[in-house]
Structure formats: structure tokens, C-alpha cells
Write a protein that holds these residues in place. Structure first.
Motif, short mmCIF file in Angstrom:
data_model
loop_
_atom_site.label_atom_id
_atom_site.label_comp_id
_atom_site.label_asym_id
_atom_site.label_seq_id
_atom_site.Cartn_x
_atom_site.Cartn_y
_atom_site.Cartn_z
N ASN A 188 50.15 46.58 25.87
CA ASN A 188 49.07 45.75 25.31
C ASN A 188 47.76 46.08 26.05
O ASN A 188 47.48 45.53 27.13
N TRP A 189 46.97 46.96 25.47
CA TRP A 189 45.79 47.46 26.18
C TRP A 189 44.69 46.41 26.32
O TRP A 189 43.88 46.47 27.26
N ALA A 190 44.64 45.46 25.41
CA ALA A 190 43.64 44.39 25.55
C ALA A 190 43.92 43.58 26.82
O ALA A 190 43.01 43.23 27.58
N LYS A 191 45.19 43.32 27.06
CA LYS A 191 45.57 42.56 28.27
C LYS A 191 45.29 43.39 29.53
O LYS A 191 44.82 42.86 30.55
N ILE A 192 45.51 44.69 29.44
CA ILE A 192 45.25 45.54 30.60
C ILE A 192 43.74 45.61 30.89
O ILE A 192 43.33 45.61 32.05
N SER A 193 42.93 45.60 29.85
CA SER A 193 41.47 45.52 30.07
C SER A 193 41.09 44.24 30.79
O SER A 193 40.24 44.24 31.68
N GLU A 194 41.73 43.13 30.40
CA GLU A 194 41.48 41.84 31.07
C GLU A 194 41.88 41.92 32.54
O GLU A 194 41.17 41.42 33.42
N ARG A 195 43.02 42.54 32.80
CA ARG A 195 43.48 42.65 34.19
C ARG A 195 42.55 43.56 34.99
O ARG A 195 42.30 43.32 36.19
N TYR A 196 42.03 44.60 34.37
CA TYR A 196 41.11 45.50 35.06
C TYR A 196 39.83 44.74 35.46
O TYR A 196 39.37 44.84 36.61
N ALA A 197 39.31 43.95 34.52
CA ALA A 197 38.10 43.16 34.82
C ALA A 197 38.41 42.15 35.93
O ALA A 197 37.58 41.93 36.83
N ALA A 198 39.59 41.55 35.88
CA ALA A 198 39.97 40.56 36.92
C ALA A 198 40.08 41.24 38.28
O ALA A 198 39.68 40.66 39.30
N ALA A 199 40.62 42.45 38.31
CA ALA A 199 40.75 43.18 39.59
C ALA A 199 39.37 43.39 40.22
O ALA A 199 39.18 43.18 41.41
N LYS A 200 38.41 43.79 39.38
CA LYS A 200 37.07 44.02 39.90
C LYS A 200 36.37 42.73 40.31
O LYS A 200 35.52 42.74 41.20
N ALA A 201 36.77 41.62 39.69
CA ALA A 201 36.20 40.32 40.04
C ALA A 201 36.93 39.68 41.22
O ALA A 201 36.55 38.61 41.70
N GLY A 202 38.03 40.33 41.68
CA GLY A 202 38.79 39.79 42.80
C GLY A 202 39.71 38.65 42.44
O GLY A 202 40.15 37.89 43.30
N THR A 203 40.02 38.50 41.16
CA THR A 203 40.86 37.37 40.72
C THR A 203 42.22 37.80 40.19
O THR A 203 42.99 36.96 39.71
N LEU A 204 42.53 39.10 40.27
CA LEU A 204 43.84 39.55 39.76
C LEU A 204 44.92 39.22 40.77
O LEU A 204 44.76 39.50 41.95
#
Ligand code: MN3
Length: 204
Positions: A188-204
Motif C-alpha cells: 500500500n504505497w499511500a500508507k508508505i508515503s504517510e510513514r515516510y512523512a512521519a519519519a521525517k517529522a519524527g513521529t514514526l
């Protein structure tokens, strides 16, 4: 510790992952990791009061008698929670920032798939293959044995595939490479995009 519900039907990933495998994997294997953690938390309630990634990155602080059990079962809980989340029907294609990072750090989607499948195929016995992500958004491919997770050494997981035999044996038997290849159809690439943004925001 609670077993997260699947957000799609058990048969939604067919023909790549069959419903029976999903039902046993989620409802029996993952459920057992959760039940074991709740048992450990009876004698060590602090385990349930800290973020999972904090416990996993500081296993040295877990009481001796349950440290191996926490490593295995909390690692398993974290890994499978990620696993269900990053799969789904109609998963699309990588886009935007995550695609740019795949091109920059992993040589493009095709090379990522080749290298990830090769790493998953080489993992001897049970384990996982992951794409890790730093806070700067840099990606890497890593494998771990058993239920170990890059969270144990302070890293973050963008996505990962389970190469324990319980993840594929009913449908693929010894053909792990075929499972690794087919699995990409469930991502699910939409979910992976969300996780990528969260990683950069420090919230993953
Ligand atoms: Mn599993």
C-alpha cells in the motif's frame, strides 16, 4: 497490548497472500505475541507504559528473566503491526517524496525490489527484510533474524516483509522467492508515503 484489527478483509490480498494464511498469521501468530506481552506486563507493568520503540531500543532495562521473551514478542508485535499497515488491496505505485528517495538512495523501484527480494531470500531461517528510514529521509535495506527489528537499534522502519515460513508456507511451501516477488502486489504505497512523512517529522 492489543491486536490491531486488519483494515481489509482476510481475502483482500489474494491471490498473492491467501485468506487462510492471513487469518492464521494475524489471528494466531500475532495474537500470541500480544497475549505473551500482556502476560509479561503483569509482572513488569512498566512495559505497557512506555512507547514500544522505547522499550525495544532499551532491552537492557527489561528484567533478566523476561528480556528474551520481550525481545521476541514485542519485536513480533511491532513488526506485524507495521506489516498489516503497509499492505492492502489496490496499493498503487510509489509517488512524490518517497519515490524520489527510492530513486536517490536505492537506485529506483526495480532495483529496490531486486535487492530487497535478494536480501529476504538470503535471510537464513526466520526473519524479516526491511526498508529503514532516517529522520533525514534516507532509505536503506536491512534484514534481521527472528522478530528483531531495526527499532532495537534506534532506527525506523518504512516497510518490511516477513520471511518466516508461517507468512507463506501454506501457499508457497519452499518457494520463498516466489512469495517475495508476489508480495509487492500487496504493498500500500499511500500508507508508505504517510510513514515516510512521519519519519521525517519524527513521529514514526
Ligand atoms: Mn509473522
Amino acid at each position: 497490548f492489543t491486536l490491531p484489527a486488519l483494515t481489509y478483509a482476510a481475502n483482500a490480498l489474494e491471490p498473492h497472500i491467501d485468506a487462510k494464511t492471513m487469518e492464521i498469521h494475524h489471528g494466531k501468530h500475532h495474537a500470541a505475541y500480544v497475549a505473551n506481552m500482556n502476560n509479561f506486563a503483569k509482572t513488569a507493568p512498566q512495559l505497557g507504559q512506555m512507547p514500544i520503540e522505547t522499550v525495544l531500543a532499551n532491552l537492557v532495562n527489561v528484567p533478566d528473566g523476561i528480556r528474551v521473551g520481550v525481545r521476541n514478542n514485542l519485536g513480533g508485535h511491532a513488526n506485524h503491526t507495521m506489516f498489516w499497515e503497509i499492505m492492502g488491496p489496490n496499493g498503487g505505485k510509489p509517488e512524490g517524496e518517497v519515490l524520489a528517495a527510492i530513486d536517490r538512495d536505492l537506485g529506483g523501484l526495480e532495483k529496490l525490489q531486486t535487492d530487497f527480494n535478494a536480501a529476504g531470500g538470503r535471510q537464513f531461517g526466520s526473519g524479516w527484510v526491511f526498508v529503514t528510514v532516517t529522520k533525514e529521509g534516507k532509505l536503506g535495506i536491512e534484514t534481521t533474524p527472528n522478530q528483531d527489528t531495526p527499532l532495537m537499534y534506534g532506527k525506523r522502519v518504512l516497510m518490511g516483509n516477513d520471511v518466516w515460513e508461517h507468512a507463506y508456507y501454506l501457499n508457497y511451501q519452499n518457494r520463498r522467492p516466489d512469495y517475495l516477488k508476489a508480495w509487492w502486489n500487496t504493498v500500500n504505497w499511500a500508507k508508505i508515503s504517510e510513514r515516510y512523512a512521519a519519519a521525517k517529522a519524527g513521529t514514526l
